[in-house]
Design an enzyme around this catalytic site. Structure first.
Site, short mmCIF file in Angstrom:
data_model
loop_
_atom_site.label_atom_id
_atom_site.label_comp_id
_atom_site.label_asym_id
_atom_site.label_seq_id
_atom_site.Cartn_x
_atom_site.Cartn_y
_atom_site.Cartn_z
N GLY A 87 0.85 -1.20 0.00
CA GLY A 87 0.00 0.00 0.00
C GLY A 87 0.87 1.23 0.00
N GLY A 132 -0.58 4.55 -0.04
CA GLY A 132 -1.37 5.74 0.25
C GLY A 132 -0.58 6.63 1.19
CB ALA A 144 -0.55 4.78 6.07
CG HIS A 169 -19.14 11.88 5.68
ND1 HIS A 169 -19.90 12.98 5.42
CD2 HIS A 169 -17.90 12.34 5.99
CE1 HIS A 169 -19.15 14.07 5.56
NE2 HIS A 169 -17.94 13.70 5.91
CB SER A 194 -15.94 18.56 1.98
OG SER A 194 -15.32 18.99 3.17
NE ARG A 252 -16.79 13.59 9.22
CZ ARG A 252 -15.65 13.38 8.59
NH1 ARG A 252 -15.15 12.16 8.51
NH2 ARG A 252 -15.00 14.38 8.05
CG HIS A 256 -16.36 8.89 4.77
ND1 HIS A 256 -15.91 9.22 3.51
CD2 HIS A 256 -15.65 9.65 5.63
CE1 HIS A 256 -14.97 10.15 3.63
NE2 HIS A 256 -14.78 10.41 4.90
NE ARG A 292 -11.61 9.29 9.63
CZ ARG A 292 -11.76 10.37 8.86
NH1 ARG A 292 -11.22 11.52 9.21
NH2 ARG A 292 -12.45 10.30 7.75
C1 LIG Z 1 -13.82 10.74 -0.11
C2 LIG Z 1 -12.99 10.73 1.13
C3 LIG Z 1 -12.67 11.94 1.74
C4 LIG Z 1 -11.89 11.96 2.90
N1 LIG Z 1 -11.59 13.17 3.46
C5 LIG Z 1 -10.76 13.19 4.54
C6 LIG Z 1 -10.35 14.43 5.11
O1 LIG Z 1 -10.72 15.50 4.64
N2 LIG Z 1 -9.52 14.41 6.17
C7 LIG Z 1 -9.07 13.23 6.70
O2 LIG Z 1 -8.30 13.28 7.63
N3 LIG Z 1 -9.44 12.05 6.17
C8 LIG Z 1 -10.27 12.00 5.11
N4 LIG Z 1 -10.64 10.79 4.59
C9 LIG Z 1 -10.07 9.56 5.14
C10 LIG Z 1 -8.65 9.35 4.63
O3 LIG Z 1 -8.53 9.86 3.34
C11 LIG Z 1 -8.24 7.89 4.59
O4 LIG Z 1 -8.57 7.28 5.76
C12 LIG Z 1 -6.73 7.76 4.42
O5 LIG Z 1 -6.29 8.53 3.35
C13 LIG Z 1 -6.33 6.32 4.23
O6 LIG Z 1 -4.95 6.26 3.89
P1 LIG Z 1 -4.19 4.88 3.80
O7 LIG Z 1 -2.82 5.19 3.41
O8 LIG Z 1 -4.42 4.13 5.03
O9 LIG Z 1 -4.95 4.07 2.64
P2 LIG Z 1 -5.17 4.35 1.08
O10 LIG Z 1 -4.83 5.72 0.71
O11 LIG Z 1 -6.53 3.83 0.77
O12 LIG Z 1 -4.10 3.42 0.38
C14 LIG Z 1 -4.24 2.06 0.26
C15 LIG Z 1 -3.09 1.53 -0.52
O13 LIG Z 1 -3.05 0.12 -0.41
C16 LIG Z 1 -2.95 -0.48 -1.67
N5 LIG Z 1 -3.61 -1.76 -1.59
C17 LIG Z 1 -4.83 -2.03 -1.10
N6 LIG Z 1 -5.07 -3.34 -1.14
C18 LIG Z 1 -3.98 -3.91 -1.67
C19 LIG Z 1 -3.62 -5.25 -1.96
N7 LIG Z 1 -4.44 -6.26 -1.69
N8 LIG Z 1 -2.41 -5.47 -2.51
C20 LIG Z 1 -1.57 -4.45 -2.78
N9 LIG Z 1 -1.86 -3.19 -2.49
C21 LIG Z 1 -3.05 -2.92 -1.95
C22 LIG Z 1 -3.56 0.50 -2.62
O14 LIG Z 1 -3.02 0.31 -3.91
C23 LIG Z 1 -3.13 1.82 -2.00
O15 LIG Z 1 -1.85 2.14 -2.44
C24 LIG Z 1 -11.43 10.75 3.45
C25 LIG Z 1 -11.74 9.55 2.82
C26 LIG Z 1 -12.53 9.53 1.69
C27 LIG Z 1 -12.86 8.21 1.06
#
Ligand SMILES: Cc1cc2nc3c(=O)[nH]c(=O)nc-3n(C[C@H](O)[C@H](O)[C@H](O)COP(=O)(O)OP(=O)(O)OC[C@H]3O[C@@H](n4cnc5c(N)ncnc54)[C@H](O)[C@@H]3O)c2cc1C
Ligand code: HEM
Ligand code: SF4
Ligand code: FES
Lengths: 219, 670, 248
Positions: free
Chosen positions: B40, B42, B44, B266, B284, B337, B429, B463
């Site tokens: 992943g 993202g 994180a 949400h 938002s 929320r 959400h 959250r």
């Molecule tokens: C529309 C929306 C708006 C939001 N707005 C806000 C906000 O304003 N403020 C806030 O704080 N939070 C917000 N959030 C929440 C926040 O964006 C997410 O919780 C956070 O970005 C998650 O980050 P992450 O790195 O954990 O996961 P993600 O960014 O989802 O990354 C997941 C990663 O894992 C990889 N992956 C997944 N499964 C597999 C697999 N089986 N094999 C290989 N790779 C895999 C994907 O390719 C990706 O790279 C929002 C969420 C959404 C959906």
């Protein structure tokens, strides 16, 4: 320099530089030709200066030739490279997002090139022949007559008019494009819009008027 | 196995510093010999991969999209919290800590949340240094906005695209390391299983989504950062590919899964428009700063609107029910929320919903337009502006603030929200639940870490806005890079982990078996067919309001659906090419297991807390009548589930939550 | 009012396959569907008929991840403006319409399957300088110790909104990537943090862009029109200036 020319942006800037040079030359050429409408003497005088001044003949003229050759060779190079970089669509709607002239610079350019060849055969070869090969005697008043004589033929005049129409098309995109290529911001380029139109349409139309003027004013 | 959260001793404010001072470190020369897998990329995973590579570890990073830049973190709109106190409004590490624990309805681990608040300020510094273009004021300093549930302005933002800019920042840090060869990036690769050697996580099996090749990758530690599992509901604001599979695979190999039922619904999303719907779009939370939420006060008006006989703008003020302002005068439209979502559902269930499906309420900007218009007119020196002028000026202000959201709404719904109120409805959400981790962010599998939305995180049962981005980046930039070193310091003499060990062979074999099963199954129904049915069960019985009967039914229905899936799923195409149906099949298979555990978790938690509302546990009298009722005596614990085979047979382990620095109180927004 | 449509869709079974347009017809398409939802329905129909569904890229379906990438009726992301394919809705079409659907085409974007193309060339360009070299130490200088004019910050933000979708390349008759690269170069060129590495950044990124086989910009402006995020041509001009500075 060669390093820069091998990069896409370098080529772009070089293209613009040669285009600027050509546009400057064109303007100057236009001013001289324009005098032919008002005064045969002024035209003769200017033409004589251009035709005999060593700085013009041995410095500017080669640069001009180089500029023209560089411009169209680079134009072909870019066109070929761009063809190689792209893949054709089954259905493409270019008109939705860009002007016809901007997408067809190579064709307007080719038409201009054809004209330049003609122009060389017409004006330039006889000139060179007159001065350097046949070594005919100097006659500072011959230019006007020769000019008027050339526009006698309707075919030639027609070709001349058509070529300048293509030049207008070429410049309608080229003028602005050269500024954008050399890094001018779009905001400033937008202010150039009117200047661009005046230049791109004004000058070719001017050339056309001159041609028609002489065509219909045969003594 | 007893759960050990490994929270360091000492006062809460010193725990993290003391911890860092006493852990084992790996010297730079040895880091070169250590490999780390990050699944992943993202916020994180991307931030973790970049930081681990900077430190000198060899990182292999995996994502199912074609570039790290496309992880769903990109979609976050509103902002990111940090206790910078740039506005001088009394913010502090403690206050951010307090707000987060309270907002989470007292179901998070204090020490983790405190650490999160502590490093939050570093995140902003780091991102600015990377070139993240946060919004600024005219003095050139960083600007803030405020978000629901708190009393200070601590949210940093980049227009309505904060997540995008933060992710591009982390992506740029990754790019630097990819360029240097310290990160090997595997795009379009899906993790299919984790490989344990001597009980430790030592690698993963992946499928190359382009060629279909099944590959083995080894490392000294494995980090899971695969995001949230909201797609178990089929419809959510998550990306189409968001999945639980990476987390679920480690769960099946020994990682406990915590609080699966904590889901954030949400309140402000664009309502479902029909059966073809493939996903839902968030509007938002920041909109609730200016929008007023209402439904018609009279049933017959609601019906007339549903039938298209009346327009919302036809109703006068007293024909409208601004139910949030009515029920929660203190917080009004800015209640958290979970509260806002339940209130919308309550009105729609009672028959006051406004769109054709009856599942929508209005979010109205008419008052805000008037208020801003008058304000602007005054600023322009016009003390007696015409109605048109007020309207025009007001719309300009609203456009500057929310223009991109309004455009998005207009494109989807084909209605102009400047002229007529938006229609919104709650949607799935965010998932607060996830893989259980200790203070080190390590799961119950040694050497297997989990960060970001994928872990059970710091948000308890609910959250607060703008804190997921903060958590993801805190985990990746500032927490994991330390804690993982402590573990890896034992591995400096291990040497490369060979991929021809029997454990790899075994894992690869079972992955291939599953793939072959799918492509040869010749069933009659598509993967989406099952996913949609699962989503319906989840939404109807495990959604915004839950009760014992519904949950019990849901468990049985999901189990039956799962069995049907394995018999009758149809996966066209072959295993050795690009095959999205095949990828989806694997993900839905895992959702079908998770869904059941999810319902079971909700069934066991016989209290209401945060996003989890049990109808049996509501206040029955007094001013809080009808509101959620938490039960701290019996349920102040984290549910961590151990896999044993069938989800219904999972074993519950409780991590008792201790609150030493915050007093447990009823959340009231009245 | 539901619609009946004729679809002409590019099918190509892998990078080495020739590929061709295939005709489909689809009935009862709701105008409220998104374009990709229409394709979902078509795929469901194809699967039920025993065929292989059409592969296309997509993920967020809300116009921000940049994964979706279709050339619809001769235009990148279809006929609407300021949006991606996933934000396009069927109400933009009429009953009885014939819709051409092709992948984003460029030599530097080889087809993977059907409508899915490989855009990792964009990533490789970024590896060569799409970053500011700063380590994650936890004691980076305080964010407010470096004020940045609102104007510059806003302009950098505008450049940074690029989603890396590749529509600019797809629509460009020269398959030039200059809008994309220009946007990234501009973002950093506009910020004080980006100055130290500015010269190397633009040189290296442009070199990689050329090595990937993208064509040469001739300023037709098609990219700016089709870009879902409204990235301005100014960014190309700025990159040209940066390049000039770096090479003098
Ligand atoms: C529309 C929306 C708006 C939001 N707005 C806000 C906000 O304003 N403020 C806030 O704080 N939070 C917000 N959030 C929440 C926040 O964006 C997410 O919780 C956070 O970005 C998650 O980050 P992450 O790195 O954990 O996961 P993600 O960014 O989802 O990354 C997941 C990663 O894992 C990889 N992956 C997944 N499964 C597999 C697999 N089986 N094999 C290989 N790779 C895999 C994907 O390719 C990706 O790279 C929002 C969420 C959404 C959906
Ligand atoms: C000799 C025949 C010519 C040919 C084959 C030719 C071809 C081309 C081509 C293919 C381009 C497009 C490249 C680009 O836009 O980057 C171009 C650009 C241009 N041409 Fe020509 N051209 C010719 C003559 C001329 C003349 C005589 C003039 C002006 C007096 C001129 C002015 C321009 C300008 C201003 C541009 C834009 C440069 C830029 O974009 O930076 N061209 N030409
Ligand atoms: S510049 Fe625009 S069209 Fe090009 S990749 Fe970025 S967002 Fe897409
Ligand atoms: S699917 Fe993400 S932008 Fe279209």
């Amino acid at each position: 320099m060669s390093g820069v020319l091998s990069s896409s942006i370098g080529r772009k800037v070089a293209m613009a530089a040669s285009a600027f040079f050509l546009m400057f030359f064109l303007l100057q050429h236009f001013v001289i030709n324009l005098t032919s409408i008002f005064s045969a003497d002024a035209f003769n005088e200017l033409s004589h200066f251009m035709g005999t001044n060593p700085a013009v003949q041995f410095a500017l003229q080669p640069v001009l030739i180089f500029g023209v050759v560089f411009h169209f060779v680079m134009g072909f190079v870019l066109e070929l490279r761009n063809k190689q970089a792209s893949v054709k669509y089954v259905k493409n709607n270019g008109a939705a997002n860009s002007t016809w002239v901007s997408r067809n610079m190579i064709y307007s350019g080719l038409a201009i090139l054809a004209f330049i060849v003609l122009h060389f055969i017409d004006f330039w070869f006889p000139e060179i022949n007159h001065k350097y090969i046949a070594n005919l005697p100097e006659d500072p008043s011959r230019y006007y007559g020769e000019l008027v004589h050339k526009f006698h033929s309707p075919v030639r005049t027609g070709a001349y008019v058509a070529a300048f129409a293509f030049l207008a098309l070429h410049l309608l995109h080229g003028f602005k494009s050269a500024f954008q290529s050399s890094g001018m911001s779009a905001k400033r380029a937008a202010k150039l819009e009117t200047v661009s139109k005046i230049y791109a349409i004004g000058i070719p139309v001017g050339f056309i008027i001159i041609a028609l003027f002489h065509h219909f004013n045969q003594h | 196995m007893a759960l050990d959260s490994k929270v360091p001793q000492g006062p809460i404010a010193d725990k993290w510093t003391n911890y860092k001072n006493h852990i084992d470190l790996v010297n730079p020369a040895n880091k070169r010999n250590i490999d780390v897998i990050v699944v992943g990329t993202g916020l994180a995973g991307g931030s973790a991969a970049a930081t681990l590579a900077e430190l000198g570890y060899n990182v292999k990073a995996f994502a199912y999209q074609d570039s790290p830049r496309r992880a769903h973190s990109i979609a976050a709109q509103g902002g990111i919290n940090a206790a910078k106190n740039y506005q001088g409004d009394g913010d502090s590490t403690y206050r951010l800590f307090y707000d987060t624990v309270k907002g989470g309805d007292y179901r998070a681990r204090e020490a983790n949340v405190y650490r999160l608040a502590e490093v939050s300020a570093n995140i902003i510094d780091q991102c600015v240094a990377q070139g993240v273009p946060f919004a600024r004021d005219y003095g050139g300093l960083l600007d803030n906005r405020s978000f629901g549930g708190v009393l200070v302005s601590r949210t940093f933002y980049a227009k309505g695209q904060t997540g995008q800019q933060l992710l591009l920042g982390a992506y740029s840090a990754m790019n630097r390391q990819i360029g240097r060869g310290k990160i090997q990036m595997y795009n379009r690769h899906e993790m299919m299983d984790v490989v344990l050697v001597d009980g430790k996580a030592r690698g993963i099996i992946t499928r190359n989504l382009v060629t279909g090749e099944v590959e083995r990758h080894s490392a000294h530690a494995v980090v899971i950062a695969s995001g949230g599992y909201g797609n178990v509901f089929f419809l959510s604001t998550n990306a189409m590919g968001s999945n639980v599979s990476a987390s679920w695979k480690i769960h099946k190999k020994g990682a406990y899964f915590a609080n699966p039922c904590y889901t954030q619904i949400h309140p402000t999303c664009i309502p479902v428009s029909g059966d073809h719907q493939s996903k839902l779009t968030l509007m938002s939370e920041s909109l609730r700063n200016d929008g007023r939420i209402w439904v018609p006060a009279k049933l017959e008006d609601a019906q007339a609107i549903r039938e298209g006989k009346k327009k919302p703008t036809d109703l006068s003020e007293d024909e409208r029910d601004y139910y949030l302002e009515r029920r929660y005068p203190a917080f009004g439209n800015l209640v958290p929320r979970d509260v806002a979502s339940r209130a919308a559902k309550e009105r729609c269930d009672a028959g006051f919903g406004v769109n054709a499906t009856g599942e929508a309420v209005y979010l109205d900007f008419a008052d805000a337009i008037k208020r801003y218009g008058r304000e602007q007119a005054l600023i322009h020196g016009d003390h007696n502006p015409s109605a048109e002028k007020i309207d025009k000026l007001g719309k300009e202000v609203v456009k500057a603030k929310y223009g991109n959201l309004f455009q998005m709404y207009d494109k989807i719904v084909d209605e102009n929200p400047y002229e007529t109120p938006m229609m919104i409805y709650p949607a799935v959400h965010y998932t607060m639940g996830g893989t259980w981790v200790d203070y080190n962010l390590m799961t119950t599998i040694p050497g297997c870490y989990c960060i970001g939305e994928a872990n059970f995180s710091d948000h308890g049962a609910n959250r607060l806005g703008a804190s997921a981005l903060m958590q993801g980046l805190a985990d990746g930039y500032f927490v994991l890079p330390y804690t993982i070193g402590d573990y890896l310091s034992d591995d400096i003499r291990t040497g490369k982990i060979p991929t021809d060990l029997p454990e790899f062979e075994e894992a690869e074999k079972s992955v291939k078996e599953q793939i072959n099963f799918f492509v040869n199954n010749n069933g009659t129904k598509s993967v989406d067919h099952f996913h949609k049915r699962l989503g319906k069960i989840m939404w109807n019985k495990v959604g915004m309001a839950r009760n014992a009967q519904g949950l019990t039914e849901a468990m049985a229905e999901i189990k039956a659906l799962r069995e049907e899936f394995w018999k009758d799923v149809k996966v066209p195409g072959s295993a050795d090419t690009y095959n999205e149906e095949l990828a989806k099949a694997g993900r839905v298979a895992d959702f079908l297991e998770l869904g059941e555990l999810f319902a079971k978790d909700a069934l066991v938690r016989e209290e209401s807390c945060g996003g989890h509302f049990r109808e049996e546990s509501a206040e029955t009298e007094g001013p809080q009548k009808g509101e959620a009722k938490r039960d701290d005596v019996n349920f102040a614990f984290v549910s961590a589930w151990e896999y044993t085979g069938e989800p219904a047979d999972a074993i519950l382990h409780k991590e008792q939550l201790e609150f030493n620095d915050i007093e447990l109180k009823t959340r009231s927004y009245k | 009012m539901d619609m009946n449509l004729k679809l002409k869709i590019w099918r190509q079974n892998g990078a080495n396959d020739q590929g061709k347009m295939v005709d489909y017809s689809l009935s009862d398409v709701s105008p409220d569907m998104s374009f990709l939802e229409m394709l979902d329905v078509l795929n469901e129909q194809i699967i039920n008929e025993g065929g292989e569904p059409i592969a296309f890229d997509h993920d967020c379906r809300e116009g921000i991840c940049g994964m979706c990438s279709l050339y619809i009726n001769g235009e990148a992301h279809g006929p609407d403006r300021g949006i991606t394919t996933c934000q396009l809705h069927m109400r933009k079409f009429k009953d009885g319409d014939t819709i051409y659907i092709e992948p984003f085409r460029a030599k530097a974007f080889p087809v993977i399957k059907d409508l899915v193309v490989d855009r990792t060339a964009f990533d490789r360009i970024q590896h060569q300088g799409g970053f500011i070299s700063v380590n994650t130490s936890g004691n980076t200088q305080d964010a407010n110790s470096l004020p940045i004019s609102k104007h510059a910050a806003d302009e950098a933000m505008d450049a940074a909104t690029c989603i890396g979708c590749g529509a600019c390349v797809a629509t460009c008759k020269n398959s030039s990537a200059m809008l994309f690269v220009g946007a990234k170069v501009s973002q950093y060129a506009l910020l004080p943090q980006g100055q130290v590495e500015a010269a190397d950044r633009v040189r290296n990124m442009v070199a990689q862009m050329d090595a990937e086989g993208f064509g040469n910009c001739t300023n037709t402006g098609a990219c700016e029109v089709e870009c879902p995020k409204g990235i301005s041509l100014d960014n190309i001009a700025r990159m040209n200036r940066e390049f000039f500075k770096a090479n003098i």
